[in-house]
Write a protein that holds these residues in place. Structure first.
Motif, PDB file in Angstrom:
ATOM      1  N   LEU A   1      35.408   3.485  12.066  1.00  0.00           N
ATOM      2  CA  LEU A   1      34.270   4.183  11.468  1.00  0.00           C
ATOM      3  C   LEU A   1      33.060   3.262  11.398  1.00  0.00           C
ATOM      4  N   ARG A   2      33.290   2.031  10.976  1.00  0.00           N
ATOM      5  CA  ARG A   2      32.197   1.056  10.873  1.00  0.00           C
ATOM      6  C   ARG A   2      31.626   0.743  12.258  1.00  0.00           C
ATOM      7  N   GLY A   3      32.501   0.549  13.232  1.00  0.00           N
ATOM      8  CA  GLY A   3      32.038   0.277  14.588  1.00  0.00           C
ATOM      9  C   GLY A   3      31.279   1.447  15.182  1.00  0.00           C
ATOM     10  N   GLN A   4      31.695   2.674  14.836  1.00  0.00           N
ATOM     11  CA  GLN A   4      31.017   3.859  15.362  1.00  0.00           C
ATOM     12  C   GLN A   4      29.597   3.967  14.825  1.00  0.00           C
ATOM     13  N   VAL A   5      29.409   3.598  13.564  1.00  0.00           N
ATOM     14  CA  VAL A   5      28.056   3.604  12.976  1.00  0.00           C
ATOM     15  C   VAL A   5      27.153   2.627  13.740  1.00  0.00           C
ATOM     16  N   TYR A   6      27.672   1.417  14.034  1.00  0.00           N
ATOM     17  CA  TYR A   6      26.890   0.445  14.793  1.00  0.00           C
ATOM     18  C   TYR A   6      26.563   0.992  16.192  1.00  0.00           C
ATOM     19  N   ALA A   7      27.553   1.626  16.829  1.00  0.00           N
ATOM     20  CA  ALA A   7      27.359   2.108  18.197  1.00  0.00           C
ATOM     21  C   ALA A   7      26.289   3.195  18.243  1.00  0.00           C
ATOM     22  N   VAL A   8      26.328   4.124  17.302  1.00  0.00           N
ATOM     23  CA  VAL A   8      25.333   5.207  17.279  1.00  0.00           C
ATOM     24  C   VAL A   8      23.938   4.624  17.070  1.00  0.00           C
ATOM     25  N   ALA A   9      23.804   3.719  16.094  1.00  0.00           N
ATOM     26  CA  ALA A   9      22.489   3.137  15.796  1.00  0.00           C
ATOM     27  C   ALA A   9      21.961   2.342  16.988  1.00  0.00           C
ATOM     28  N   PHE A  10      22.849   1.567  17.634  1.00  0.00           N
ATOM     29  CA  PHE A  10      22.408   0.754  18.773  1.00  0.00           C
ATOM     30  C   PHE A  10      22.026   1.630  19.957  1.00  0.00           C
ATOM     31  N   LEU A  11      22.774   2.722  20.186  1.00  0.00           N
ATOM     32  CA  LEU A  11      22.462   3.617  21.308  1.00  0.00           C
ATOM     33  C   LEU A  11      21.100   4.276  21.086  1.00  0.00           C
ATOM     34  N   VAL A  12      20.781   4.599  19.850  1.00  0.00           N
ATOM     35  CA  VAL A  12      19.463   5.178  19.550  1.00  0.00           C
ATOM     36  C   VAL A  12      18.362   4.174  19.895  1.00  0.00           C
ATOM     37  N   VAL A  13      18.562   2.898  19.512  1.00  0.00           N
ATOM     38  CA  VAL A  13      17.566   1.862  19.820  1.00  0.00           C
ATOM     39  C   VAL A  13      17.400   1.712  21.332  1.00  0.00           C
ATOM     40  N   VAL A  14      18.519   1.702  22.051  1.00  0.00           N
ATOM     41  CA  VAL A  14      18.468   1.552  23.512  1.00  0.00           C
ATOM     42  C   VAL A  14      17.749   2.734  24.157  1.00  0.00           C
ATOM     43  N   ALA A  15      18.018   3.943  23.643  1.00  0.00           N
ATOM     44  CA  ALA A  15      17.365   5.135  24.198  1.00  0.00           C
ATOM     45  C   ALA A  15      15.863   5.100  23.936  1.00  0.00           C
ATOM     46  N   VAL A  16      15.472   4.709  22.724  1.00  0.00           N
ATOM     47  CA  VAL A  16      14.041   4.623  22.391  1.00  0.00           C
ATOM     48  C   VAL A  16      13.350   3.568  23.247  1.00  0.00           C
ATOM     49  N   ALA A  17      14.072   2.495  23.581  1.00  0.00           N
ATOM     50  CA  ALA A  17      13.500   1.433  24.426  1.00  0.00           C
ATOM     51  C   ALA A  17      13.441   1.835  25.894  1.00  0.00           C
ATOM     52  N   GLY A  18      13.945   3.034  26.227  1.00  0.00           N
ATOM     53  CA  GLY A  18      13.873   3.521  27.608  1.00  0.00           C
ATOM     54  C   GLY A  18      14.883   2.883  28.533  1.00  0.00           C
TER      55      GLY A  18
END
Length: 251
Positions: free
Chosen positions: A113-130
């Motif tokens: 669960l903790r790792g999934q929270v990190y993964a979702v947040a990081f994927l959002v940052v990567v998507a915003v960075a294009g």
């Protein structure tokens, strides 16, 4: 039954949420320092599956996989060891209807669960960075969960053999080289042939290759091999954890 242990951990971290948030920033700092900064000098990189992508888009999936690994390992080792040896939390847990295998399922689920929270947040940052190349990148989330399952299972199994905090030096000894040399920052083809076999034997390599290919949109049958490696690793870790907890808590 194991969900009650997950709920307990969630309640315990209500006042320590800053600890959870801090784990998110490490891969983000690596992404912008190496991926964006160094990437402006490196240019495009050809992946092992043959796709040519900017260096930042090459590194970002690897950092997501490494983040899933780190979150799972640190939660299933340091935290579990303290609860097992010093807080004696699991002795109290056994006074309830929960058993040793419920403890294993609960702690591994919490690490996921903790790792999934990190993964979702990081994927959002990567998507915003294009840096997302395909909608298939959403598959990186279940891939990160699988990586977390594999490392949480083995990490918790290893923790049951730990005798003191000094033994955790072995955890760092295993994690750091994997982070640096699992085709994280360079393609596998840049390594000498003899070292390529060593790199391919490491679990993080399979996690990195899996996440990188789905984020780039390179879907192929070879991905099943990476999935099978991580599934087997997680199941073996879970089995050993259950057996060891039964011996430690019930003997």
């Amino acid at each position: 039954m194991a969900r009650t242990l997950v709920e307990r951990n969630l309640r315990a971290f209500r006042h320590g949420w800053i600890t959870l948030v801090s784990g998110f920033f490490e891969p983000v700092f690596y992404l912008f320092s190496l991926g964006v900064g160094l990437g402006s000098l490196v240019g495009a990189v050809t992946t092992d599956s043959g796709a040519e992508v900017p260096y930042a888009a090459f590194v970002a999936p690897a950092l997501l996989a490494a983040s899933a690994m780190n979150g799972a390992v640190y939660d299933s080792t340091f935290n579990v060891f303290f609860k097992l040896k010093y807080a004696k939390l699991y002795d109290s847990v056994l006074a309830t209807p929960l058993g040793p295998r419920d403890v294993a399922v609960g702690e591994i689920s919490w690490a996921l669960l903790r790792g999934q929270v990190y993964a979702v947040a990081f994927l959002v940052v990567v998507a915003v960075a294009g840096l997302v190349e395909s909608w298939w990148a959403l598959l990186a989330l279940p891939a990160a969960t699988l990586i977390g399952f594999a490392f949480a299972g083995v990490g918790m199994a290893a923790t049951t053999f730990m005798r003191s905090w000094v033994d955790f030096d072995y955890v760092q000894l295993a994690i750091l080289p994997m982070f640096l040399f699992s085709a994280t920052f360079f393609p596998l083809s840049t390594y000498p042939d003899s070292l390529q076999l060593v790199v391919q034997a490491t679990p993080l390599y399979h996690g990195v290759a899996l996440v990188r290919d789905v984020m780039i949109g390179q879907l192929h049958v070879g991905l099943l091999g990476h999935v099978a490696y991580l599934v087997v690793m997680g199941l073996v870790g879970f089995y050993v954890t259950g057996r060891r907890l039964e011996r430690l808590l019930l003997s």
